[in-house]
Design an enzyme around this catalytic site. Sequence first.
Site, PDB file in Angstrom:
ATOM      1  N   GLY A  19       0.827  -1.210   0.000  1.00  0.00           N
ATOM      2  CA  GLY A  19       0.000   0.000   0.000  1.00  0.00           C
ATOM      3  C   GLY A  19       0.851   1.245   0.000  1.00  0.00           C
ATOM      4  N   LYS A  73       5.701   0.643   7.695  1.00  0.00           N
ATOM      5  CA  LYS A  73       5.221   1.902   7.127  1.00  0.00           C
ATOM      6  C   LYS A  73       6.403   2.866   7.165  1.00  0.00           C
ATOM      7  CE  LYS A  73       1.597   5.397   7.800  1.00  0.00           C
ATOM      8  NZ  LYS A  73       0.361   5.749   8.489  1.00  0.00           N
ATOM      9  N   LYS A 112       1.638  -4.771  13.055  1.00  0.00           N
ATOM     10  CA  LYS A 112       1.184  -6.126  12.747  1.00  0.00           C
ATOM     11  C   LYS A 112       0.290  -6.059  11.518  1.00  0.00           C
ATOM     12  CE  LYS A 112      -1.072 -10.019  15.041  1.00  0.00           C
ATOM     13  NZ  LYS A 112      -2.109 -10.251  14.033  1.00  0.00           N
ATOM     14  N   PHE A 113       0.468  -6.995  10.609  1.00  0.00           N
ATOM     15  CA  PHE A 113      -0.416  -7.037   9.437  1.00  0.00           C
ATOM     16  C   PHE A 113      -1.845  -7.272   9.922  1.00  0.00           C
ATOM     17  CE2 PHE A 113      -2.744  -9.385   6.179  1.00  0.00           C
ATOM     18  CZ  PHE A 113      -2.645  -8.489   5.125  1.00  0.00           C
ATOM     19  N   ASP A 135     -10.609  10.366  10.859  1.00  0.00           N
ATOM     20  CA  ASP A 135     -10.392  10.090   9.425  1.00  0.00           C
ATOM     21  C   ASP A 135     -10.735   8.631   9.125  1.00  0.00           C
ATOM     22  OD1 ASP A 135      -9.788  10.862   6.858  1.00  0.00           O
ATOM     23  OD2 ASP A 135      -7.622  10.632   7.064  1.00  0.00           O
ATOM     24  N   HIS A 173     -12.237   6.687   7.142  1.00  0.00           N
ATOM     25  CA  HIS A 173     -12.769   6.215   5.856  1.00  0.00           C
ATOM     26  C   HIS A 173     -12.433   4.732   5.689  1.00  0.00           C
ATOM     27  CE1 HIS A 173      -8.745   6.374   4.122  1.00  0.00           C
ATOM     28  NE2 HIS A 173      -8.620   7.616   4.569  1.00  0.00           N
ATOM     29  N   ASN A 179      -9.058   3.066   6.134  1.00  0.00           N
ATOM     30  CA  ASN A 179      -8.416   3.010   7.449  1.00  0.00           C
ATOM     31  C   ASN A 179      -9.066   1.992   8.383  1.00  0.00           C
ATOM     32  OD1 ASN A 179      -6.447   4.832   6.800  1.00  0.00           O
ATOM     33  ND2 ASN A 179      -7.619   6.621   7.455  1.00  0.00           N
ATOM     34  N   TYR A 214      -3.564   7.190  12.337  1.00  0.00           N
ATOM     35  CA  TYR A 214      -4.002   8.207  13.298  1.00  0.00           C
ATOM     36  C   TYR A 214      -3.497   9.606  12.948  1.00  0.00           C
ATOM     37  CZ  TYR A 214      -4.519   3.688  15.540  1.00  0.00           C
ATOM     38  OH  TYR A 214      -4.840   2.376  15.795  1.00  0.00           O
TER      39      TYR A 214
HETATM   40  N1  ATP Z   1      -1.138  -2.831   9.704  1.00  0.00           N
HETATM   41  C1  ATP Z   1      -1.503  -2.899   8.429  1.00  0.00           C
HETATM   42  N2  ATP Z   1      -1.922  -4.085   7.927  1.00  0.00           N
HETATM   43  C2  ATP Z   1      -2.286  -4.214   6.631  1.00  0.00           C
HETATM   44  N3  ATP Z   1      -2.260  -3.180   5.745  1.00  0.00           N
HETATM   45  C3  ATP Z   1      -1.852  -1.982   6.193  1.00  0.00           C
HETATM   46  C4  ATP Z   1      -1.456  -1.773   7.551  1.00  0.00           C
HETATM   47  N4  ATP Z   1      -1.122  -0.471   7.696  1.00  0.00           N
HETATM   48  C5  ATP Z   1      -1.298   0.109   6.493  1.00  0.00           C
HETATM   49  N5  ATP Z   1      -1.732  -0.797   5.580  1.00  0.00           N
HETATM   50  C6  ATP Z   1      -2.046  -0.553   4.163  1.00  0.00           C
HETATM   51  O1  ATP Z   1      -1.323   0.568   3.692  1.00  0.00           O
HETATM   52  C7  ATP Z   1      -2.218   1.623   3.301  1.00  0.00           C
HETATM   53  C8  ATP Z   1      -1.606   2.976   3.687  1.00  0.00           C
HETATM   54  O2  ATP Z   1      -1.458   3.038   5.090  1.00  0.00           O
HETATM   55  P1  ATP Z   1      -1.796   4.332   5.929  1.00  0.00           P
HETATM   56  O3  ATP Z   1      -3.222   4.715   5.715  1.00  0.00           O
HETATM   57  O4  ATP Z   1      -1.403   4.093   7.335  1.00  0.00           O
HETATM   58  O5  ATP Z   1      -0.818   5.377   5.195  1.00  0.00           O
HETATM   59  P2  ATP Z   1      -0.782   6.966   5.230  1.00  0.00           P
HETATM   60  O6  ATP Z   1       0.484   7.386   4.557  1.00  0.00           O
HETATM   61  O7  ATP Z   1      -1.008   7.443   6.614  1.00  0.00           O
HETATM   62  O8  ATP Z   1      -1.998   7.364   4.335  1.00  0.00           O
HETATM   63  P3  ATP Z   1      -2.660   8.818   4.171  1.00  0.00           P
HETATM   64  O9  ATP Z   1      -2.473   9.149   2.729  1.00  0.00           O
HETATM   65  O10 ATP Z   1      -4.119   8.543   4.531  1.00  0.00           O
HETATM   66  O11 ATP Z   1      -1.973   9.752   5.123  1.00  0.00           O
HETATM   67  C9  ATP Z   1      -3.536   1.308   4.002  1.00  0.00           C
HETATM   68  O12 ATP Z   1      -4.670   1.803   3.334  1.00  0.00           O
HETATM   69  C10 ATP Z   1      -3.523  -0.220   4.017  1.00  0.00           C
HETATM   70  O13 ATP Z   1      -3.980  -0.730   2.792  1.00  0.00           O
END
Ligand code: ATP
Length: 536
Positions: free
Chosen positions: A225, A252, A347-348, A388, A390, A393, A427
């Site tokens: 993602g 991440k 964790k996934f 947020d 949606h 998330n 968050y």
């Molecule tokens: N713990 C997790 N387990 C499985 N998939 C995850 C996990 N954390 C994130 N993802 C995947 O990665 C994507 C992006 O993660 P996240 O929403 O935390 O990123 P972000 O950079 O904060 O996004 P935003 O553009 O909303 O700020 C999620 O929509 C999800 O598909």
Amino acid sequence: MNFWTPELKQNVRVPYNIDSSVENSSYTEIKEPNYENEPLTFEDCSIKVYCPSDSISTPCDKRLGGTVLFQSDLSPITHLKLDGVEHSRDKCADTKETDLYVNVDIPFQNIIASPKKGPNFGKKRLSNSNEMVTVVHPSISLNPGKWRKSLNNFIRSKINETNFTKKVEHRSSICQDRKSLVLKGEHKFENKCEEDVLKYCHQCTPLPFNATYEQYKLLNSKKIGEGAYGEVFRCSANQKILKEHISDIVLKIIPLEGSTVINGEKQKTFSQILPEIIITNKMCSLRTSKTNSTNGFVSIRKVSLVKGRYPPHFINLWEKYDNEKGSENDHPELFGDNQLFAVLELKFAGSDMANFKFLNSEQSYYALKQIILALAVGEEEYQFEHRDLHLGNILIEYTNKKHVICTFKNSKLTVLSKGVNVTIIDYTLSRITINDCCYFNDLSRDEELFQATGDYQYDVYRMMRNEVKNNWSSFSPKTNIIWLSYVIVKVLDSVKYKSINTKVHRMYINKIKELQNIIMTFESASQCANYLFNLN
Ligand SMILES: Nc1ncnc2c1ncn2[C@@H]1O[C@H](COP(=O)(O)OP(=O)(O)OP(=O)(O)O)[C@@H](O)[C@H]1O
């Protein structure tokens, strides 16, 4: 309990346009253009523009059946047709001039767009006094889900199309005024953040990126993602190397503090990442808390602060994802040797709710109950508001466990899992209180977020702003309820189901609709949980 009054009902109505934001549109002639030679000033131009009317315009399903669920702010509508974002141009048809433009209020500083170029692109103009003049405030129609990415893509695609007389580097960030803040009493703690981030990482200095996440330590790695701020990879930690037994982890990776604009955003600062780290840790700690506990928030294994070029094996995974799915993010090889990254090891937790296929509405009903309980527990323990929530998330994965158990105000509560387990993530906009310290994201100057349309999601941001009265530090748990009203609409309208022609599906659709009819009468997820579990 606060029930809807007739006066409130008069202020709202449910639109019947399921797929468009056009129903409530109207036009007002306020200006007419004169594009010869010079840039226009506010005084000498006139253009026919779209004006929003006083009602909700974002798609909302007919199935609401006249039940008013929410009071909403305006959902302004644009006729702009933009790449990667949905909207309608129809309303342009009756304008006399073919090259009339509507100004989009995006935070570009000091840009004068050529009005003859780049059809459909909004502009801001400078008056003679060199001040920014905003002619109108129409909306930007975005796809549901990751609004920040949609917004960045919109701006980036328009930047490419449009021939500005000033250079694009003024676009330093589309969200330059957004701040993550920590408030304790009246004091802001914005310094010391690097130190605090390092403290949360249990480090004294940043670690070398490549050596910390060497390829042999990670098995079955895959990019899964992406967000506006970072890339998300899934891998199983090689358990011979890592002592702990979390085999299925998600990394991440968020660039920090650098001057390179990435994915159309300024990189996050230490002070912006700190609340996300703290909130993620705190919400995870609810798994073992006594009075209020839940597994509904993502489990974090650790955070690291690393430095250096993007490791080649992550670049390969990034390119593979890009070839297969197409990435909207910038290629990570643009990062240099001194780039810092925060790496959140989570964790996934399954696939997001927009992509998950539920068996039927009985399963989604119990998933909804899990979400309500998790939010209720978060409110009780930390005055948590997600802000947020949606579908991107909310993560769903299959489970063999029959029940999901939590503790709510010292009482043990059990929800049927119906085979699925729900986890709430991301968050970035969330708010919590810990020991009189409030961690939140100040959206008070974040105009563009509140101008977006295209989905009920974008009304929700305006509804939240009304609720918190633009004071984003305040604890206003009704925001959780507003998001729950959104999740309910989505569960009824847009989540995927394997089987819908069954009695049980119809029965639970009715149950969800019953909840939909009363959801906005609750002031918090906690109050809603009291009702659903017959507490006090
Ligand atoms: N713990 C997790 N387990 C499985 N998939 C995850 C996990 N954390 C994130 N993802 C995947 O990665 C994507 C992006 O993660 P996240 O929403 O935390 O990123 P972000 O950079 O904060 O996004 P935003 O553009 O909303 O700020 C999620 O929509 C999800 O598909």
